[in-house]
Design a protein around this motif. Structure first.
Motif, PDB file in Angstrom:
ATOM      1  N   GLY A 129      10.585 -27.338 -66.715  1.00  0.00           N
ATOM      2  CA  GLY A 129      10.268 -27.166 -67.584  1.00  0.00           C
ATOM      3  C   GLY A 129       9.307 -26.514 -68.940  1.00  0.00           C
ATOM      4  N   VAL A 130       9.760 -24.994 -68.243  1.00  0.00           N
ATOM      5  CA  VAL A 130       9.445 -24.516 -69.447  1.00  0.00           C
ATOM      6  C   VAL A 130      10.191 -23.802 -70.749  1.00  0.00           C
ATOM      7  CG1 VAL A 130       9.574 -21.852 -68.997  1.00  0.00           C
ATOM      8  CG2 VAL A 130       9.340 -23.353 -66.815  1.00  0.00           C
ATOM      9  N   VAL A 131      11.648 -24.413 -70.552  1.00  0.00           N
ATOM     10  CA  VAL A 131      12.350 -24.762 -71.851  1.00  0.00           C
ATOM     11  C   VAL A 131      13.217 -25.534 -71.530  1.00  0.00           C
ATOM     12  CG1 VAL A 131      12.729 -21.840 -71.756  1.00  0.00           C
ATOM     13  CG2 VAL A 131      13.921 -23.774 -70.695  1.00  0.00           C
ATOM     14  N   ALA A 132      13.460 -26.533 -72.774  1.00  0.00           N
ATOM     15  CA  ALA A 132      14.242 -26.930 -73.223  1.00  0.00           C
ATOM     16  C   ALA A 132      15.482 -26.996 -72.706  1.00  0.00           C
ATOM     17  CB  ALA A 132      14.044 -27.973 -74.051  1.00  0.00           C
ATOM     18  N   ASP A 133      16.237 -25.655 -72.748  1.00  0.00           N
ATOM     19  CA  ASP A 133      17.477 -25.751 -72.363  1.00  0.00           C
ATOM     20  C   ASP A 133      17.721 -24.336 -71.828  1.00  0.00           C
ATOM     21  OD1 ASP A 133      19.979 -23.838 -73.918  1.00  0.00           O
ATOM     22  OD2 ASP A 133      20.235 -26.443 -74.574  1.00  0.00           O
ATOM     23  N   PRO A 134      18.260 -24.213 -71.506  1.00  0.00           N
ATOM     24  CA  PRO A 134      18.854 -22.206 -70.474  1.00  0.00           C
ATOM     25  C   PRO A 134      18.910 -21.509 -71.498  1.00  0.00           C
ATOM     26  CG  PRO A 134      20.499 -23.988 -70.065  1.00  0.00           C
ATOM     27  CD  PRO A 134      19.449 -24.915 -70.911  1.00  0.00           C
ATOM     28  N   ARG A 135      19.113 -21.278 -72.547  1.00  0.00           N
ATOM     29  CA  ARG A 135      19.724 -20.477 -73.710  1.00  0.00           C
ATOM     30  C   ARG A 135      18.146 -20.098 -74.438  1.00  0.00           C
ATOM     31  NH1 ARG A 135      22.916 -22.707 -77.909  1.00  0.00           N
ATOM     32  NH2 ARG A 135      23.936 -24.036 -76.898  1.00  0.00           N
ATOM     33  N   GLU A 136      17.380 -20.779 -74.102  1.00  0.00           N
ATOM     34  CA  GLU A 136      16.488 -19.991 -74.086  1.00  0.00           C
ATOM     35  C   GLU A 136      15.349 -18.992 -74.110  1.00  0.00           C
ATOM     36  OE1 GLU A 136      13.988 -23.853 -75.077  1.00  0.00           O
ATOM     37  OE2 GLU A 136      15.270 -24.811 -76.327  1.00  0.00           O
ATOM     38  N   TRP A 137      16.256 -19.297 -72.522  1.00  0.00           N
ATOM     39  CA  TRP A 137      14.941 -18.388 -70.844  1.00  0.00           C
ATOM     40  C   TRP A 137      16.110 -16.809 -71.208  1.00  0.00           C
ATOM     41  CZ3 TRP A 137      10.601 -18.624 -69.350  1.00  0.00           C
ATOM     42  CH2 TRP A 137      10.518 -16.876 -68.572  1.00  0.00           C
ATOM     43  N   ARG A 138      15.846 -15.657 -71.953  1.00  0.00           N
ATOM     44  CA  ARG A 138      16.256 -14.502 -71.642  1.00  0.00           C
ATOM     45  C   ARG A 138      17.022 -13.469 -70.216  1.00  0.00           C
ATOM     46  NH1 ARG A 138      14.347  -9.336 -72.507  1.00  0.00           N
ATOM     47  NH2 ARG A 138      12.067 -10.017 -73.273  1.00  0.00           N
ATOM     48  N   TRP A 139      15.875 -14.012 -69.973  1.00  0.00           N
ATOM     49  CA  TRP A 139      15.752 -13.461 -68.255  1.00  0.00           C
ATOM     50  C   TRP A 139      17.187 -14.452 -67.258  1.00  0.00           C
ATOM     51  CZ3 TRP A 139      12.162 -14.218 -71.167  1.00  0.00           C
ATOM     52  CH2 TRP A 139      11.237 -12.932 -71.426  1.00  0.00           C
ATOM     53  N   GLY A 140      17.741 -14.928 -67.482  1.00  0.00           N
ATOM     54  CA  GLY A 140      19.042 -15.630 -67.278  1.00  0.00           C
ATOM     55  C   GLY A 140      20.579 -15.362 -68.025  1.00  0.00           C
ATOM     56  N   SER A 141      21.477 -15.492 -66.602  1.00  0.00           N
ATOM     57  CA  SER A 141      22.953 -15.468 -67.178  1.00  0.00           C
ATOM     58  C   SER A 141      23.432 -16.294 -68.416  1.00  0.00           C
ATOM     59  CB  SER A 141      23.766 -15.884 -65.644  1.00  0.00           C
ATOM     60  OG  SER A 141      23.097 -16.910 -65.298  1.00  0.00           O
ATOM     61  N   TYR A 142      22.873 -17.453 -68.940  1.00  0.00           N
ATOM     62  CA  TYR A 142      23.647 -18.583 -69.515  1.00  0.00           C
ATOM     63  C   TYR A 142      23.293 -18.161 -70.790  1.00  0.00           C
ATOM     64  CZ  TYR A 142      24.307 -22.257 -72.205  1.00  0.00           C
ATOM     65  OH  TYR A 142      25.157 -23.764 -73.002  1.00  0.00           O
ATOM     66  N   ALA A 143      22.040 -17.905 -70.889  1.00  0.00           N
ATOM     67  CA  ALA A 143      22.032 -17.002 -72.465  1.00  0.00           C
ATOM     68  C   ALA A 143      23.014 -15.506 -72.754  1.00  0.00           C
ATOM     69  CB  ALA A 143      20.334 -16.514 -71.870  1.00  0.00           C
ATOM     70  N   GLU A 144      22.558 -14.749 -70.947  1.00  0.00           N
ATOM     71  CA  GLU A 144      23.526 -13.963 -71.487  1.00  0.00           C
ATOM     72  C   GLU A 144      25.300 -13.894 -72.595  1.00  0.00           C
ATOM     73  OE1 GLU A 144      25.861 -10.944 -68.440  1.00  0.00           O
ATOM     74  OE2 GLU A 144      23.438 -10.019 -68.619  1.00  0.00           O
ATOM     75  N   LEU A 145      25.522 -15.095 -71.379  1.00  0.00           N
ATOM     76  CA  LEU A 145      26.710 -15.056 -72.054  1.00  0.00           C
ATOM     77  C   LEU A 145      26.794 -15.966 -73.176  1.00  0.00           C
ATOM     78  CD1 LEU A 145      30.247 -16.055 -71.192  1.00  0.00           C
ATOM     79  CD2 LEU A 145      28.785 -18.233 -70.270  1.00  0.00           C
ATOM     80  N   LEU A 146      26.497 -16.411 -73.844  1.00  0.00           N
ATOM     81  CA  LEU A 146      26.430 -16.507 -74.719  1.00  0.00           C
ATOM     82  C   LEU A 146      25.917 -15.755 -76.532  1.00  0.00           C
ATOM     83  CD1 LEU A 146      24.430 -20.571 -74.800  1.00  0.00           C
ATOM     84  CD2 LEU A 146      26.783 -19.865 -74.950  1.00  0.00           C
ATOM     85  N   GLY A 147      25.638 -14.723 -75.433  1.00  0.00           N
ATOM     86  CA  GLY A 147      25.746 -13.238 -76.280  1.00  0.00           C
ATOM     87  C   GLY A 147      23.732 -13.311 -77.090  1.00  0.00           C
ATOM     88  N   GLN A 148      23.227 -13.411 -76.751  1.00  0.00           N
ATOM     89  CA  GLN A 148      21.694 -13.876 -77.165  1.00  0.00           C
ATOM     90  C   GLN A 148      20.496 -12.092 -76.406  1.00  0.00           C
ATOM     91  OE1 GLN A 148      19.479 -17.168 -76.795  1.00  0.00           O
ATOM     92  NE2 GLN A 148      21.714 -18.628 -77.892  1.00  0.00           N
ATOM     93  N   GLY A 149      21.751 -11.814 -75.208  1.00  0.00           N
ATOM     94  CA  GLY A 149      20.382 -10.775 -75.427  1.00  0.00           C
ATOM     95  C   GLY A 149      20.897  -9.769 -75.805  1.00  0.00           C
ATOM     96  N   GLU A 150      20.439  -9.059 -75.497  1.00  0.00           N
ATOM     97  CA  GLU A 150      20.103  -7.463 -75.948  1.00  0.00           C
ATOM     98  C   GLU A 150      20.926  -6.253 -75.568  1.00  0.00           C
ATOM     99  OE1 GLU A 150      15.977  -6.186 -78.007  1.00  0.00           O
ATOM    100  OE2 GLU A 150      16.091  -8.613 -79.184  1.00  0.00           O
ATOM    101  N   ALA A 151      20.496  -6.145 -74.478  1.00  0.00           N
ATOM    102  CA  ALA A 151      21.403  -5.075 -73.688  1.00  0.00           C
ATOM    103  C   ALA A 151      22.328  -5.934 -72.836  1.00  0.00           C
ATOM    104  CB  ALA A 151      20.605  -5.298 -72.026  1.00  0.00           C
ATOM    105  N   LYS A 152      23.584  -4.404 -72.591  1.00  0.00           N
ATOM    106  CA  LYS A 152      24.918  -5.070 -72.419  1.00  0.00           C
ATOM    107  C   LYS A 152      24.968  -5.788 -71.063  1.00  0.00           C
ATOM    108  CE  LYS A 152      28.403  -2.818 -70.206  1.00  0.00           C
ATOM    109  NZ  LYS A 152      29.551  -1.135 -69.753  1.00  0.00           N
ATOM    110  N   ALA A 153      25.558  -6.558 -70.781  1.00  0.00           N
ATOM    111  CA  ALA A 153      25.835  -7.816 -70.062  1.00  0.00           C
ATOM    112  C   ALA A 153      25.875  -6.879 -68.483  1.00  0.00           C
ATOM    113  CB  ALA A 153      27.385  -8.326 -70.224  1.00  0.00           C
ATOM    114  N   LEU A 154      25.057  -7.719 -67.903  1.00  0.00           N
ATOM    115  CA  LEU A 154      25.039  -7.686 -66.027  1.00  0.00           C
ATOM    116  C   LEU A 154      26.053  -8.037 -65.101  1.00  0.00           C
ATOM    117  CD1 LEU A 154      21.004  -8.117 -66.238  1.00  0.00           C
ATOM    118  CD2 LEU A 154      22.030  -5.562 -65.544  1.00  0.00           C
ATOM    119  N   VAL A 155      26.609  -9.702 -65.680  1.00  0.00           N
ATOM    120  CA  VAL A 155      27.242  -9.949 -64.892  1.00  0.00           C
ATOM    121  C   VAL A 155      28.573 -10.012 -65.233  1.00  0.00           C
ATOM    122  CG1 VAL A 155      27.878 -12.885 -64.849  1.00  0.00           C
ATOM    123  CG2 VAL A 155      25.974 -12.554 -65.141  1.00  0.00           C
ATOM    124  N   ASP A 156      28.862  -9.636 -64.476  1.00  0.00           N
ATOM    125  CA  ASP A 156      31.382  -9.463 -64.557  1.00  0.00           C
ATOM    126  C   ASP A 156      31.389 -10.638 -64.762  1.00  0.00           C
ATOM    127  OD1 ASP A 156      33.228  -8.577 -63.764  1.00  0.00           O
ATOM    128  OD2 ASP A 156      33.006  -7.459 -62.486  1.00  0.00           O
TER     129      ASP A 156
END
Length: 245
Positions: A129-156
Motif C-alpha cells: 500500500g506504499v505506491v499505486a504502481d511499482p514504477r513509483e518505487w525507485r528502489w526496485g528493478s521495475y523502475a530501473e527497467l523503465l529508465g527512471q533510475g539515475e544511476a547505471k543499471a544494477l540488473v543484467d
C-alpha cells in the motif's frame, strides 16, 4: 519462528530475502536505501554475482541473483549485512543488530517460474500500500527497467531478457509492463508464500532434483501451490519444520 534456510546450489537462480531486526523499519530513510544500493553494486562487482531483480523496502529486501558458486552469494550478503548495518549504527550512535540472523534463499526454476517470481518481487510495495504502481518505487528493478533510475543499471537486463525469452530489452520492457498492468487491473496482489518460504519453486521435476542435490539428511515437503497473481501454479519444496517470516 524457525531459522531461515540457506539451501543454495551453484549455478541456480535464487530469490534472497532478508529482514531487518524484529521487522523494524530500519530502511525507512532514503539515505539508508541508497546506501544499500551502493553496497549492492559494489558487492555484485566484487564477487561476480549477477542481479536479475530486486526491491529494497523499508524493513526487508528482495534480491534475485545468479552466481556460479554459493560462496559468491554468501560473500555478497555478508558485505551487505556488515556495511549497511555498520553505516546505520555509526550515524545513529548505537550498537545493535540491524538484520535478522539469517537470510532466506529460494531457488527458482527457469521460464515462467522466474518470470512470476520477478513479477511478485516488483509488486511488493504495491501490496504494502506504499505506491499505486511499482514504477513509483525507485528502489526496485521495475523502475530501473523503465529508465527512471539515475544511476547505471544494477540488473543484467540482457540476461533477464534471455531467461524470459525476449529478443531485446525493448520487447522485455513491453512484455513486463503488460504483465504488471494486468496484475494491477485485476487486483492480483495477494501474498504468495512460496517465493519467500520454499527451498525451491518450479516444475515438479525441478524441485525433486533440488532435493537430491542438497547435502545433509533432511525431510522434504513437496506440494503444488497456487499463484493467484498469475492464475497459475507451481511445485514447491520445503524443509519440514522450517519457516521464515
Amino acid at each position: 519462528m524457525g531459522r531461515a534456510n540457506r539451501c543454495l546450489l551453484p549455478g541456480q537462480v535464487s530469490h534472497l530475502t532478508h529482514r531487518c531486526h524484529n521487522r523494524a523499519h530500519l530502511l525507512r530513510f532514503i539515505r539508508d536505501r541508497d546506501a544499500y544500493l551502493f553496497w549492492l553494486r559494489e558487492g555484485l562487482q566484487r564477487f561476480g554475482v549477477t542481479l536479475l531483480g530486486y526491491c529494497v523496502t523499508c524493513n526487508h529486501v528482495h534480491l534475485i541473483v545468479y552466481a556460479a558458486t554459493t560462496a559468491a552469494v554468501s560473500e555478497l550478503m555478508g558485505l551487505l549485512e556488515g556495511q549497511v548495518g555498520a553505516q546505520y549504527n555509526r550515524r545513529k550512535g548505537i550498537d545493535g543488530a540491524f538484520w535478522s540472523d539469517r537470510f532466506h534463499a529460494t531457488m527458482i526454476d527457469s521460464g515462467e517460474y522466474f518470470w512470476n517470481c520477478l513479477t511478485y518481487v516488483d509488486l511488493n510495495m504495491v501490496r504494502a500500500g506504499v505506491v499505486a504502481d511499482p514504477r513509483e518505487w525507485r528502489w526496485g528493478s521495475y523502475a530501473e527497467l523503465l529508465g527512471q533510475g539515475e544511476a547505471k543499471a544494477l540488473v543484467d537486463w540482457p540476461r533477464v531478457a534471455e531467461l524470459i525469452g525476449c529478443a531485446s530489452i525493448a520487447e522485455l520492457r513491453q512484455h513486463w509492463q503488460g504483465q504488471i498492468n494486468s496484475c494491477l487491473e485485476h487486483h492480483r496482489l495477494k501474498r504468495e508464500a512460496c517465493w519467500t518460504e520454499a527451498v525451491a519453486v518450479g516444475r515438479r521435476g525441478y524441485v525433486e532434483w533440488v532435493t537430491t542435490q542438497v547435502e545433509g539428511r533432511r525431510r522434504w515437503e513437496i506440494k503444488e501451490s497456487a499463484l493467484p497473481s498469475t492464475n497459475s501454479a507451481a511445485w514447491t519444496v520445503r524443509e519440514s519444520g522450517i519457516a521464515y517470516g
